[in-house]
Design an enzyme around this catalytic site. Structure first.
Site, PDB file in Angstrom:
ATOM      1  N   HIS A  47      20.658 -39.724  36.404  1.00 46.42           N
ATOM      2  CA  HIS A  47      22.087 -39.201  36.170  1.00 46.42           C
ATOM      3  C   HIS A  47      22.145 -37.738  35.634  1.00 46.42           C
ATOM      4  O   HIS A  47      22.683 -36.829  36.054  1.00 46.42           O
ATOM      5  CB  HIS A  47      22.888 -40.327  35.417  1.00 46.42           C
ATOM      6  N   GLU A  69      20.513 -42.796  42.601  1.00 49.04           N
ATOM      7  CA  GLU A  69      21.481 -43.164  41.403  1.00 49.04           C
ATOM      8  C   GLU A  69      22.225 -44.333  41.769  1.00 49.04           C
ATOM      9  O   GLU A  69      22.606 -45.299  41.172  1.00 49.04           O
ATOM     10  CB  GLU A  69      22.171 -42.244  41.062  1.00 49.04           C
ATOM     11  N   ASN A 378      -4.272 -56.934 -18.658  1.00 51.65           N
ATOM     12  CA  ASN A 378      -3.564 -55.928 -19.676  1.00 51.65           C
ATOM     13  C   ASN A 378      -3.241 -56.425 -21.071  1.00 51.65           C
ATOM     14  O   ASN A 378      -3.577 -55.753 -21.855  1.00 51.65           O
ATOM     15  CB  ASN A 378      -2.429 -55.358 -19.222  1.00 51.65           C
TER      16      ASN A 378
END
Length: 797
Positions: A47, A69, A378
């Protein structure tokens, strides 16, 4: 002429790129003719080439592309199916399009190429396909790309020139033929009495004795995997289950059953949809109650709605419990870990665990393990002192780390507490300044609570020596990130010389959450209720500006103040005649005030993924569907608070700027947006509108255009919109723009090659103001734009 030459060159570049992709897409379409997205993409390319070629007067190219198309359009509307024969014609059309484009590049025209007769045959074939006629009555098409071999009834196969798909089909056909021949030979031998030596598996079971294998039989429990019964010679088939043959009737009934996790996930998704339906039902009931107040049926309707709501909540809780696992499954690995760590660092550490029976959603249990490992390591390395240090401080030689979990509302709290040396906020600030993580000015204004949060910054570490346990500055920042991904928060409490406590607050499930719904203009957001501290209404006099940032003094606390519109880039105007709604949000020790236009209320929402295309959008954790059917974005609190720090807008100054805006006084003040996926068409429109002297902005598709209109800093006076575009077509774009009240009168001009009455009517229904068909004259387009933007100033051309 130079400008037209430039436009034509852009057209050729774009067209050749499209043709190359079109070749690949068409071959893919042949294997997947039902793929509508692929069909639409191919149609848009054809298109676009046709529209651009028509404007540039390439009549032969336009004529050929138009008929191709038509075929593609019928295919995407389901009026015909792409077959190999039809694909031959379409590919032949592509080959001729390539030749025409080459001719245009070399000579500047598509005429006198010597292809007229061949193209006429292709067009005739395309017409026959469009009309549903048989291709056998049409003349053969010779593709200019390569010499073709006529197809006979029994052709000699040329494997060298066959596609992989064709070769696969031929192999399958030959294998099927061979299997049929082998089957026929076996049947023939059996009929002649030669098949006793080699028997099929089924014949062995029925006619031959089988030697049992006791080792295998005893190694496979009958209850977990039902064994296939072994048939004896000439034994009649049994109707009982295998377990009845080998096992006596059970005296106790099995109380548990194993269920695949995927089934539970699917069930959870269905419950989520049920919750959305419940919300929708409640919303409808509220609307009906307002309209039919006093009617008798409302009482019965209320009972039904209340019953459905209660049952849905009970089902939701029941399904959530089926996914729950005790957090002890995570806790169980820590005693050994702490024991090994204490030996490695030469400390005497005891781990005390409690609340391990607390249940948590399976998905969260799997994600929480690694963060807890970092936190406990930790605590052992940084928190607990050595034996000598503890004795000197008047403590026992043995340090203690407590790990416990407990419920708190709709959340689980996991607490890690140690009786170590605690944290010194001043020492943390000094270390952070040394590493360049904060400035001295920030350190001076930082509270102890904020100083404790420095341990979660990437690269921060107080360790003097790098070991295999700590010292590299990584780990704690990862913990914070992972917990925030689970919509959880971390709170740190510490007393220097006494110990540290870290609390992880995590939601029971990630699927369904309680949220506060807020609105900014036409946009709606869901803020997780766990992070909402309070909501207040303030006047403009209560907003102060410090270093070009707005702050709010709430009781004895000063909070950063930012508009939600500024965080997410939503166009909104704060009217100084009205008071503002502020949602105070907290994440660990951080708090901010967020200004919204209005509060909707509290609602239980189901979190839905944004999908691959929108996944990772900053500040957004997901989306939900509300009771009225609208999609609402769910805020990612941690990310939003980081984004808020980058906003430097004085709300007071912003109000003054909005009031001081004047009307447009020059042509350049007018803004027009051009939306078209074709570079050529955009160049044509720009050339046509150039004499007006207005400011033009370009967008290549509907999605990009909608983003520019909604989130950009420009106010447009008109928008030119193509219809056929990828991602979002022109009709959808117009409909989306018209959803917003502020764009109600914005001129939307459709510029397209569609000419049918149906297309025009659809354009009107979607909100288009004007409808221009291609090709058009520059003067016509210019007059339409001038008329729509009320461009009354005199322009000198």
């Amino acid at each position: 002429m130079d400008e037209m030459q430039e436009i034509m060159e852009d057209f050729l570049i774009e067209a050749f790129e499209m043709i190359e992709q079109l070749d690949q897409d068409l071959v893919e379409l042949e294997t997947r003719p039902e793929d509508l997205d692929l069909l639409n993409r191919i149609f848009r390319v054809a298109h676009t080439i046709k529209g651009s070629g028509s404007f540039l007067n390439f009549s032969v190219l336009t004529h050929l592309t138009h008929h191709m198309e038509d075929v593609l359009n019928k295919a995407r509307h389901g009026e015909l199916t792409i077959t190999p024969d039809i694909m031959d014609i379409v590919l032949a059309s592509i080959d001729f399009m390539k030749k025409l484009l080459n001719a245009i590049r070399d000579t500047g025209t598509d005429a006198n190429t010597g292809l007229d007769s061949d193209i006429a045959v292709v067009v005739e074939k395309l017409d026959a396909i469009s009309k549903g006629e048989s291709l056998s009555t049409q003349p053969a098409v010779e593709s200019p790309a390569a010499d073709t071999i006529p197809i006979e009834e029994e052709p000699e196969l040329d494997y060298a020139n066959m596609s992989p798909e064709e070769i696969e089909k031929e192999i399958d056909r030959l294998l099927s033929k061979r299997q049929e021949e082998d089957k026929r030979k076996r049947q023939q031998k059996k009929a002649e009495g030669k098949g006793e030596e080699i028997q099929a598996p089924a014949e062995i079971k029925e006619n031959a004795p089988v030697t049992p294998e006791p080792e295998i039989a005893t190694a496979t429990p009958v209850a977990s995997t039902p064994a296939k019964p072994v048939a004896t010679t000439k034994a009649p088939p049994k109707t009982t289950t295998p377990s009845q043959d080998t096992k006596a009737p059970a005296t106790a009934v099995e109380q548990t059953i194993r269920v695949d996790v995927k089934r539970l996930d699917s069930l959870m998704n269905l419950i989520g949809e049920l919750v959305l339906g419940k919300n929708r039902l409640i919303k409808i009931y509220n609307d009906v109650e307002e309209r039919y107040e006093g009617e008798k049926f409302l009482e019965e309707l209320n009972q039904v709605v209340a019953s459905v709501s209660m049952v849905t909540t009970d089902i939701q809780l029941a399904v959530m419990k089926t996914r729950m696992l005790p957090i002890g499954r995570v806790f169980n690995k820590f005693p050994r870990m702490v024991r090994d760590l204490s030996r490695e660092v030469g400390k005497n550490i005891e781990l005390i665990i409690s609340g391990e029976e607390t249940e948590l959603d399976k998905s969260i249990v799997e994600e929480i393990g690694d963060p807890l490992v970092h936190l406990i390591r930790n605590a052992c390395d940084h928190g607990i002192e050595t034996k000598e240090e503890r004795v000197a401080a008047g403590k026992s030689e043995q340090g203690t780390v407590e790990l416990k979990a407990y419920n708190e509302g709709n959340h689980i709290v996991v607490e890690i507490k140690d009786d170590g040396k605690g944290m010194d906020p001043e020492a943390l600030k000094v270390k952070a300044i040394e590493k360049g993580l904060i400035s001295e000015k920030e350190a001076d204004t930082m509270s102890d609570k904020e100083a404790y949060s420095l341990i979660f910054k990437a690269g921060f570490s107080t360790a003097k020596v790098v070991t295999n346990i700590s010292g590299r500055g990584v780990g704690m920042d990862v913990v914070k990130t992972n917990i925030e991904k689970l919509n959880g928060i971390i709170d740190v409490e510490s007393a220097f010389g006494e110990g540290t406590t870290l609390k992880l607050k995590i939601p029971l499930t990630l699927a369904i959450i309680q949220s506060l719904l807020v609105g900014v203009q036409e946009e709606y957001y869901a803020i997780p209720l766990a992070s909402v501290i309070e909501t207040v209404r303030i006047s403009q006099d209560e907003i102060y500006t410090v270093e070009n940032k707005s702050v709010l003094r709430l009781r004895n606390e000063v909070l950063p103040l930012v508009r939600l519109a500024d965080i997410f880039g939503v166009n909104a105007v704060l009217d100084n005649s009205e008071q503002a709604y502020v949602v105070v949000i907290g994440l660990a020790e951080n708090k901010i005030g967020v200004i919204v236009d209005f509060l909707i209320g509290q609602e239980e929402v189901v979190i839905k993924s944004l999908g691959s295309y929108l996944k990772g959008t900053e500040g957004i954790a997901g989306a939900t569907i509300r009771g009225d059917g609208r999609v609402t974005l769910i805020v990612d609190i941690a990310a939003m608070m980081q984004m808020a720090k980058q906003v430097k807008v004085s709300i007071s100054n912003l109000i003054q700027e909005n009031e001081s805006k004047k009307g447009k006084s020059a042509p350049s003040d007018y803004q027009v947006l051009i939306v078209d996926d074709s570079m050529t068409d955009r160049a044509i429109m720009k050339k046509s509108l150039k004499p007006l002297g207005i400011t033009l902005t370009e967008a290549t598709n509907g999605v990009e255009a909608l983003d520019i209109v909604k989130n950009g800093d420009k106010t447009f006076d008109a928008i030119l919109i193509d219809i056929e575009m990828p991602k979002m077509d022109g009709y959808t774009l117009a409909g989306e723009i018209r959803r917003y009240a502020k764009f109600k009168n914005l001129p939307l001009i459709a510029v397209t090659s569609r000419t049918s009455k149906t297309d025009r009517m659809r354009g009107v229904e979607s909100g288009m103001t004007e409808y221009i068909t291609k090709p058009y004259s520059p003067e016509y387009l210019m007059n339409v734009v001038k008329r729509n933007i009320k461009f009354t100033m005199e322009v000198t051309e």
